[in-house]
Design a protein around this motif. Structure first.
Motif, short mmCIF file in Angstrom:
data_model
loop_
_atom_site.label_atom_id
_atom_site.label_comp_id
_atom_site.label_asym_id
_atom_site.label_seq_id
_atom_site.Cartn_x
_atom_site.Cartn_y
_atom_site.Cartn_z
N PRO A 73 0.82 -1.22 0.00
CA PRO A 73 0.00 0.00 0.00
C PRO A 73 0.85 1.27 0.00
N ILE A 74 0.40 2.25 -0.76
CA ILE A 74 1.07 3.55 -0.81
C ILE A 74 0.05 4.57 -1.30
N THR A 75 0.16 5.79 -0.86
CA THR A 75 -0.78 6.81 -1.28
C THR A 75 -0.33 7.43 -2.61
N ALA A 76 -1.26 8.07 -3.26
CA ALA A 76 -0.93 8.76 -4.51
C ALA A 76 0.08 9.88 -4.26
N GLU A 77 -0.01 10.53 -3.11
CA GLU A 77 0.93 11.61 -2.79
C GLU A 77 2.33 11.06 -2.57
N GLU A 78 2.43 9.92 -1.90
CA GLU A 78 3.75 9.33 -1.63
C GLU A 78 4.41 8.87 -2.92
N ILE A 79 3.65 8.22 -3.79
CA ILE A 79 4.26 7.72 -5.02
C ILE A 79 4.61 8.86 -5.96
N ALA A 80 3.85 9.95 -5.91
CA ALA A 80 4.20 11.13 -6.70
C ALA A 80 5.51 11.74 -6.20
N ALA A 81 5.70 11.76 -4.88
CA ALA A 81 6.94 12.29 -4.32
C ALA A 81 8.13 11.44 -4.73
#
Length: 417
Positions: free
Chosen positions: A128-136
């Motif tokens: 699991p990972i958030t869209a914000e984390e993967i964008a970063a």
């Protein structure tokens, strides 16, 4: 299960390579006493072995809870292994678990260009990972000049927010990994965007050689194969999170076609706007003309003192007197606010010839009064015209009250008599 380690003398060891990436062999480490291999992340000792499926890997005897390499799932390890295999099959040097010099990122698979520079990171993202984390994390790669693609197996909220491919593992031995979502082609309208099926090995080769690139669709009015709106195309592939999928892999030719369709859409939009503005101007002009005519008619009825019934009799007398098919126009300022009278002729009445002016304002007579017959409803109007004549006028009196029809030629000599 992991695939890389560090040897005190040999340096980095990658057991997916025949020479372990350091000029050695598997036999030199597998079941060999005294070999010291340490995990590149937690620095704990790791040991080589072969799984029941025949996969060579490294393992911790005691799994450290804080080591991400030791705690990766079997799915994650198998996908990483497939990605590095695809990159190598495409003719590129690819290494597993390559970290940035700063330690800010560690690529599952790093692919290198022929000149030795880092070309692209292939990331298996199953946890699991958030869209914000993967964008970063994507931003860190972009900052360091490294392209990246994230590979998943299941729909997640982040898919499509960054360069993404969803993949499917082979169901049976001997089958290959395939792309489940993320590849698309653009057909000319009305088909629009639609999915592309491909083997994972082909997709990896295409992205490494530049045959496909991540693209955000701009042609939003085109419908797609899945769903009724442009943004719902991913729903048929992923079954969820379709609203977040805005970026997929396609060919440069489709990117160019997308831009051309957008250009056409923009031209269509500007054309529609121009047409709407022109239509609005026409409506406004018609409204103004209608208001002008309404005011002109009101002034006409007030000045002549005629009502609708009297006007109908006046017209009937004119047609009877002239024995012609006559048409009376609206009050016209060009003819002293009188109503121009036309004769219709031709097989279908397509020719209109101006033959007179009905009830002009005597104070607004001009040169046309010398050429065109003047039609008035009473002898009183004839008398007024006679007082204004500066040249011979041809006047017809058509009295709707009495039915009298007279033709008079008014001469300028009548002025002052």
């Amino acid at each position: 299960m992991q695939f890389t380690a560090e040897h005190t003398e040999w340096g980095r060891v990658d057991i997916t390579l025949d020479d372990l990436g350091c000029g050695r062999s598997w036999e030199e480490i597998h079941r060999v006493r005294g070999v010291q291999l340490v995990c590149p992340e937690c620095r704990g000792q790791v040991f080589p072995r072969v799984s029941k499926l025949g996969t060579r890997h490294l393992y911790h005897r005691t799994r450290p809870p804080s080591c991400s390499l030791a705690n990766e799932s079997l799915e994650h390890h198998l996908l990483k292994l497939e990605l590095v295999t695809c990159a190598r099959a495409a003719g590129f040097r690819a290494e597993l678990e390559v970290a940035a010099p700063t330690g800010e990122w560690r690529a599952d698979v790093m692919v290198f260009s022929p000149d030795g520079n880092r070309l692209m990171a292939l990331e298996a993202q199953l946890s699991p990972i958030t869209a914000e984390e993967i964008a970063a994390r994507t931003g860190l790669y972009e900052r360091d000049g490294v392209r990246v693609c994230w590979f998943g197996i299941r729909p997640r909220p982040w898919v499509g927010t960054v360069p993404t491919l969803l993949v499917q593992a082979p169901a049976e031995q001997g089958q290959t990994w395939t792309v489940a979502a993320g590849l698309a082609r653009l057909s000319s309208p009305p088909e629009g965007w639609s999915p592309v099926d491909a083997a994972l090995s082909d997709a990896v080769a295409w992205m490494l050689t530049g045959r496909i690139l991540p693209h955000t669709p701009r042609c939003r009015s085109r419908k797609v194969t899945y769903g009724n709106e442009w943004c719902e195309w991913a729903e048929g592939w992923t079954a969820s999170y379709s609203d977040s999928w805005r970026l997929w892999w396609t060919t440069p030719a489709y990117v160019a076609l997308d831009a051309e369709l957008v250009r056409q859409e923009e031209e269509d939009r500007r054309r529609r706007q121009a047409e709407e503005k022109a239509a609005a101007r026409q409506r406004e002009a018609k409204a103004r003309e209608k208001a002008r005519k309404k005011a002109a008619y009101a002034a006409f009825w007030s000045r002549t003192g005629l009502d609708q019934q009297q006007w109908r009799y006046f017209r009937a007398l004119a047609e009877l007197f002239f024995s012609r098919n006559l048409v009376f126009g609206a009050p016209d300022s060009r003819y002293g606010d009188g109503r121009p009278v036309y004769e219709r002729s031709g097989p279908e009445g397509e020719r209109w010839t101006l033959v007179g002016v009905a009830c002009p304002d005597p104070c607004r007579l001009r040169a046309w009064a010398e050429e065109l017959p003047l039609l008035v409803p009473s002898h009183g109007d004839l008398t007024v015209l006679a007082g204004r004549a500066w040249a011979p006028f041809q006047v017809y009196v058509l009295d709707p009250e009495t039915g009298v029809m007279d033709r008079e030629r008014v001469m300028p000599a009548a002025v002052g008599s």
